[in-house]
Write a protein that holds these residues in place. Structure first.
Motif, PDB file in Angstrom:
ATOM      1  N   LEU A  47     -37.209 -44.169   7.278  1.00 20.59           N
ATOM      2  CA  LEU A  47     -36.093 -43.376   6.754  1.00 20.59           C
ATOM      3  C   LEU A  47     -36.441 -42.775   5.399  1.00 20.59           C
ATOM      4  O   LEU A  47     -36.115 -41.626   5.114  1.00 20.59           O
ATOM      5  CB  LEU A  47     -34.833 -44.231   6.636  1.00 20.59           C
ATOM      6  CG  LEU A  47     -34.230 -44.722   7.949  1.00 20.59           C
ATOM      7  CD1 LEU A  47     -33.048 -45.648   7.686  1.00 20.59           C
ATOM      8  CD2 LEU A  47     -33.812 -43.553   8.824  1.00 20.59           C
ATOM      9  N   ALA A  48     -37.122 -43.563   4.565  1.00 16.90           N
ATOM     10  CA  ALA A  48     -37.512 -43.092   3.236  1.00 16.90           C
ATOM     11  C   ALA A  48     -38.521 -41.951   3.320  1.00 16.90           C
ATOM     12  O   ALA A  48     -38.627 -41.149   2.390  1.00 16.90           O
ATOM     13  CB  ALA A  48     -38.088 -44.245   2.416  1.00 16.90           C
ATOM     14  N   PHE A  52     -39.923 -36.457   2.447  1.00 17.65           N
ATOM     15  CA  PHE A  52     -41.339 -36.139   2.250  1.00 17.65           C
ATOM     16  C   PHE A  52     -41.868 -35.383   3.463  1.00 17.65           C
ATOM     17  O   PHE A  52     -42.548 -34.366   3.327  1.00 17.65           O
ATOM     18  CB  PHE A  52     -42.128 -37.435   2.025  1.00 17.65           C
ATOM     19  CG  PHE A  52     -43.599 -37.212   1.832  1.00 17.65           C
ATOM     20  CD1 PHE A  52     -44.131 -37.087   0.563  1.00 17.65           C
ATOM     21  CD2 PHE A  52     -44.452 -37.123   2.920  1.00 17.65           C
ATOM     22  CE1 PHE A  52     -45.492 -36.871   0.381  1.00 17.65           C
ATOM     23  CE2 PHE A  52     -45.812 -36.910   2.762  1.00 17.65           C
ATOM     24  CZ  PHE A  52     -46.331 -36.786   1.482  1.00 17.65           C
ATOM     25  N   LEU A  53     -41.574 -35.880   4.656  1.00 12.02           N
ATOM     26  CA  LEU A  53     -42.103 -35.266   5.871  1.00 12.02           C
ATOM     27  C   LEU A  53     -41.494 -33.896   6.132  1.00 12.02           C
ATOM     28  O   LEU A  53     -42.193 -32.990   6.596  1.00 12.02           O
ATOM     29  CB  LEU A  53     -41.895 -36.194   7.065  1.00 12.02           C
ATOM     30  CG  LEU A  53     -42.723 -37.470   7.005  1.00 12.02           C
ATOM     31  CD1 LEU A  53     -42.341 -38.408   8.138  1.00 12.02           C
ATOM     32  CD2 LEU A  53     -44.212 -37.154   7.033  1.00 12.02           C
ATOM     33  N   ARG A  54     -40.217 -33.731   5.827  1.00 15.53           N
ATOM     34  CA  ARG A  54     -39.604 -32.403   5.990  1.00 15.53           C
ATOM     35  C   ARG A  54     -40.329 -31.375   5.122  1.00 15.53           C
ATOM     36  O   ARG A  54     -40.625 -30.273   5.558  1.00 15.53           O
ATOM     37  CB  ARG A  54     -38.120 -32.453   5.612  1.00 15.53           C
ATOM     38  CG  ARG A  54     -37.197 -32.623   6.788  1.00 15.53           C
ATOM     39  CD  ARG A  54     -35.757 -32.372   6.413  1.00 15.53           C
ATOM     40  NE  ARG A  54     -35.184 -33.391   5.546  1.00 15.53           N
ATOM     41  CZ  ARG A  54     -34.768 -34.584   5.957  1.00 15.53           C
ATOM     42  NH1 ARG A  54     -34.874 -34.909   7.221  1.00 15.53           N
ATOM     43  NH2 ARG A  54     -34.247 -35.438   5.101  1.00 15.53           N
ATOM     44  N   GLU A  55     -40.629 -31.781   3.893  1.00 14.03           N
ATOM     45  CA  GLU A  55     -41.310 -30.885   2.969  1.00 14.03           C
ATOM     46  C   GLU A  55     -42.737 -30.581   3.410  1.00 14.03           C
ATOM     47  O   GLU A  55     -43.169 -29.434   3.442  1.00 14.03           O
ATOM     48  CB  GLU A  55     -41.327 -31.507   1.576  1.00 14.03           C
ATOM     49  CG  GLU A  55     -42.043 -30.677   0.543  1.00 14.03           C
ATOM     50  CD  GLU A  55     -42.084 -31.371  -0.814  1.00 14.03           C
ATOM     51  OE1 GLU A  55     -43.067 -31.140  -1.548  1.00 14.03           O
ATOM     52  OE2 GLU A  55     -41.159 -32.129  -1.131  1.00 14.03           O
ATOM     53  N   HIS A  56     -43.492 -31.609   3.768  1.00 13.16           N
ATOM     54  CA  HIS A  56     -44.910 -31.422   4.080  1.00 13.16           C
ATOM     55  C   HIS A  56     -45.154 -30.920   5.509  1.00 13.16           C
ATOM     56  O   HIS A  56     -46.059 -30.124   5.721  1.00 13.16           O
ATOM     57  CB  HIS A  56     -45.675 -32.720   3.826  1.00 13.16           C
ATOM     58  CG  HIS A  56     -45.847 -32.989   2.368  1.00 13.16           C
ATOM     59  ND1 HIS A  56     -44.862 -33.537   1.590  1.00 13.16           N
ATOM     60  CD2 HIS A  56     -46.884 -32.761   1.543  1.00 13.16           C
ATOM     61  CE1 HIS A  56     -45.286 -33.645   0.349  1.00 13.16           C
ATOM     62  NE2 HIS A  56     -46.509 -33.171   0.289  1.00 13.16           N
ATOM     63  N   ALA A  57     -44.376 -31.394   6.454  1.00 12.18           N
ATOM     64  CA  ALA A  57     -44.554 -30.930   7.834  1.00 12.18           C
ATOM     65  C   ALA A  57     -44.034 -29.507   7.977  1.00 12.18           C
ATOM     66  O   ALA A  57     -44.572 -28.724   8.754  1.00 12.18           O
ATOM     67  CB  ALA A  57     -43.859 -31.865   8.809  1.00 12.18           C
ATOM     68  N   GLY A  58     -43.008 -29.178   7.200  1.00 10.85           N
ATOM     69  CA  GLY A  58     -42.453 -27.837   7.249  1.00 10.85           C
ATOM     70  C   GLY A  58     -43.381 -26.789   6.666  1.00 10.85           C
ATOM     71  O   GLY A  58     -43.234 -25.601   6.935  1.00 10.85           O
ATOM     72  N   ALA A  59     -44.353 -27.224   5.873  1.00 12.22           N
ATOM     73  CA  ALA A  59     -45.301 -26.294   5.258  1.00 12.22           C
ATOM     74  C   ALA A  59     -46.265 -25.699   6.284  1.00 12.22           C
ATOM     75  O   ALA A  59     -46.983 -24.756   5.986  1.00 12.22           O
ATOM     76  CB  ALA A  59     -46.078 -26.996   4.148  1.00 12.22           C
ATOM     77  N   GLY A  60     -46.288 -26.260   7.467  1.00 16.22           N
ATOM     78  CA  GLY A  60     -47.146 -25.717   8.526  1.00 16.22           C
ATOM     79  C   GLY A  60     -47.897 -26.807   9.244  1.00 16.22           C
ATOM     80  O   GLY A  60     -48.386 -27.738   8.643  1.00 16.22           O
TER      81      GLY A  60
END
Length: 98
Positions: A47-48, A52-60
């Motif tokens: 959950l934590a 972080f994952l939204r930011e980094h995975a969303g980058a491509g």
């Protein structure tokens, strides 16, 4: 768990999440991986990791790209544990047989 094992566990979890999103992993497998990460790193680590994952995975590249990016995995581990892994912890070492 040493930092290198933690990085491999995070990569396996992220690849499992990615495969689940594409319909390639049963619910039970994903739940097992999430529980494993929560057990070995920190309670509610999965959950934590969400922001972080939204930011980094969303980058491509999505979660699979994060799983294959050693620097991103180190940053995620630091985010989850609050501790920067020592460079010596992340080096491969071979012991001589005795």
């Amino acid at each position: 768990m040493n930092p290198d094992e933690a990085l491999r566990a995070l990569a396996a979890w992220l690849l499992t999440e990615d495969a689940y999103e594409r319909g390639g992993v049963p619910d039970e497998v994903l739940t097992y991986m999430q529980d494993h990460i929560d057990d070995v790193l920190a309670p509610n680590a999965t959950l934590a990791a969400a922001d972080f994952l939204r930011e980094h995975a969303g980058a491509g590249g999505g979660l699979a790209a994060v799983a294959r990016d050693r620097a991103a995995l180190r940053a995620l581990l630091t985010h989850l544990t609050g501790r920067q892994p020592e460079p010596s912890d992340l080096q491969w070492r071979a012991d001589r047989p005795t």
